[in-house]
Write an enzyme that holds these catalytic residues in place. Structure first.
Site, short mmCIF file in Angstrom:
data_model
loop_
_atom_site.label_atom_id
_atom_site.label_comp_id
_atom_site.label_asym_id
_atom_site.label_seq_id
_atom_site.Cartn_x
_atom_site.Cartn_y
_atom_site.Cartn_z
N SER A 64 -0.57 18.91 44.13
CA SER A 64 -1.38 17.89 43.34
C SER A 64 -0.24 16.90 42.70
O SER A 64 0.44 17.46 42.06
CB SER A 64 -2.10 18.82 42.67
OG SER A 64 -2.86 17.19 41.77
N HIS A 77 -1.95 15.96 47.51
CA HIS A 77 -3.75 15.88 46.57
C HIS A 77 -4.22 14.60 46.08
O HIS A 77 -2.04 14.82 45.02
CB HIS A 77 -3.88 17.41 46.05
CG HIS A 77 -5.05 17.41 45.64
ND1 HIS A 77 -6.45 17.61 45.99
CD2 HIS A 77 -5.60 17.43 44.63
CE1 HIS A 77 -7.44 17.32 45.26
NE2 HIS A 77 -7.23 17.31 44.21
N ASP A 126 -5.46 13.19 42.72
CA ASP A 126 -6.54 13.27 41.79
C ASP A 126 -6.69 11.35 41.30
O ASP A 126 -5.60 10.96 40.34
CB ASP A 126 -6.02 14.11 40.59
CG ASP A 126 -5.87 15.42 41.05
OD1 ASP A 126 -7.08 15.80 41.34
OD2 ASP A 126 -4.93 16.19 40.72
N MET A 138 -8.68 9.34 38.74
CA MET A 138 -10.03 9.60 37.51
C MET A 138 -10.11 8.47 37.08
O MET A 138 -9.36 7.76 36.80
CB MET A 138 -9.15 10.15 36.55
CG MET A 138 -8.18 12.18 36.87
SD MET A 138 -7.68 12.86 35.96
CE MET A 138 -7.34 14.54 36.89
N HIS A 154 -9.01 13.01 45.75
CA HIS A 154 -10.62 13.88 44.87
C HIS A 154 -10.72 12.91 43.82
O HIS A 154 -9.71 12.80 43.03
CB HIS A 154 -9.31 15.28 44.70
CG HIS A 154 -9.94 16.03 43.48
ND1 HIS A 154 -9.76 16.62 42.49
CD2 HIS A 154 -11.78 15.64 43.72
CE1 HIS A 154 -11.41 17.14 41.25
NE2 HIS A 154 -12.06 17.20 42.24
N MET A 209 -12.83 11.84 41.27
CA MET A 209 -13.07 11.85 39.94
C MET A 209 -14.22 11.15 39.28
O MET A 209 -13.30 10.90 38.00
CB MET A 209 -12.23 12.92 39.36
CG MET A 209 -12.20 14.38 39.54
SD MET A 209 -11.06 15.44 38.92
CE MET A 209 -9.38 14.81 39.80
N MET A 236 -14.20 23.53 42.36
CA MET A 236 -12.78 23.29 40.86
C MET A 236 -13.04 25.24 40.65
O MET A 236 -14.03 25.64 39.79
CB MET A 236 -13.70 22.18 40.34
CG MET A 236 -13.98 20.70 40.72
SD MET A 236 -12.01 20.26 40.73
CE MET A 236 -11.10 20.66 39.42
N ASP A 293 -8.83 23.86 43.44
CA ASP A 293 -8.36 23.24 42.37
C ASP A 293 -8.10 23.68 41.46
O ASP A 293 -9.49 23.94 40.76
CB ASP A 293 -8.65 21.98 42.93
CG ASP A 293 -8.08 20.47 41.68
OD1 ASP A 293 -7.00 21.40 41.72
OD2 ASP A 293 -8.41 19.47 42.53
C1 DX5 Z 1 -7.46 18.71 37.64
C2 DX5 Z 1 -7.29 18.21 39.32
C3 DX5 Z 1 -6.51 18.98 38.85
C4 DX5 Z 1 -5.21 19.09 38.59
C5 DX5 Z 1 -4.38 20.97 38.93
O1 DX5 Z 1 -9.03 18.25 37.10
O2 DX5 Z 1 -8.09 18.08 39.84
O3 DX5 Z 1 -5.98 18.73 40.64
O4 DX5 Z 1 -4.14 18.50 39.32
O5 DX5 Z 1 -3.89 20.95 38.51
P1 DX5 Z 1 -3.39 22.55 38.46
O6 DX5 Z 1 -2.59 23.06 39.49
O7 DX5 Z 1 -1.74 22.78 37.62
O8 DX5 Z 1 -4.41 23.15 37.46
ZN ZN Z 2 -7.68 16.92 41.93
#
Ligand code: DX5
Ligand code: ZN
Length: 215
Positions: free
Chosen positions: A7, A32, A34, A36, A64, A66, A136, A174
């Protein structure tokens, strides 16, 4: 086969390009990404513009989302070069199935995710139209958290639901994945591992990926 998807949230943004190259040269299967929106989760992260840069690199991008109303943005993320697009069951509400179909129509692999306190039964009716299920293992929203142990039971539950429906999507986990927790997740049935902090903190990224892929 175990896939590893580091990620970028945990990357050092001062040298972002080098961090992306580090993921590629580590032998990871995907990047990956993310997304948000400050609404589905409190933080705001990356958007489509940066994805257009990443998708020119020789690695699949695992997006991903969110975000609320993911259906409004699928085409943009697909056009920007996503390979996988995962939406949250909690965000898409009654439109989950239509949004997943849209992801496939746009030429991407379709994923659905559930947060720790959403039961896997909530996605039972879309199991036959997904390529990937993302369980998750922390509350979404930030990196560097500890894996919540009961989420691994959900990996087992979703695996048996898939068997019941005779489907075999990728099962991704994840949040809080490191060498030890990866082992537990794979034992529970996961075959795609996201790792943010653990990947970027590893002394040797190539070795880290090799260890996870050999589980
Ligand atoms: C959290 C994200 C993850 C995050 C994982 O909301 O979806 O992808 O970056 O990070 P680590 O591996 O540090 O938990
Ligand atoms: Zn993620």
């Amino acid at each position: 086969m175990i896939r590893v998807s580091p990620s970028l949230l945990a990357a050092d943004y001062r040298k972002f390009g080098d961090e992306v190259d580090k993921v590629i040269s580590s032998g990871a299967d995907a990047l990956h990404y993310d997304v948000m929106d400050g609404e589905f989760v409190p933080a705001i992260s990356f958007g489509q513009g940066l994805l257009s840069f990443l998708s020119k690199k020789p690695i699949d991008v695992d997006v991903h989302l969110m975000i609320v109303h993911p259906e409004k943005h699928i085409k943009e993320f697909a056009d920007a070069g996503a390979r996988y697009i995962t939406i949250h069951q909690e965000a898409a509400g009654f439109g989950t199935a239509d949004t997943l179909k849209l992801i496939r129509e746009c030429g991407c692999l379709a994923g659905v995710s559930v947060k720790p306190f959403t039961s896997v039964e909530a996605i039972e009716d879309v199991l036959d139209i997904v390529d990937l299920i993302l369980i998750m293992t922390v509350e979404p929203g930030k990196g560097g958290q500890k894996l919540i142990p009961f989420t691994l039971d959900k990996v087992r539950q979703v695996k048996s639901l898939c068997e019941k429906h005779a489907v075999d999507p990728i099962i991704e986990v994840d949040g809080g994945i490191n060498t030890e927790t990866a082992n537990l997740a794979v034992d529970a049935g996961a075959n795609m591992l996201v790792a943010g902090s653990a990947f970027f903190k590893a002394q040797n990224a190539e070795e880290f990926v090799k260890n996870l892929k050999s589980l």
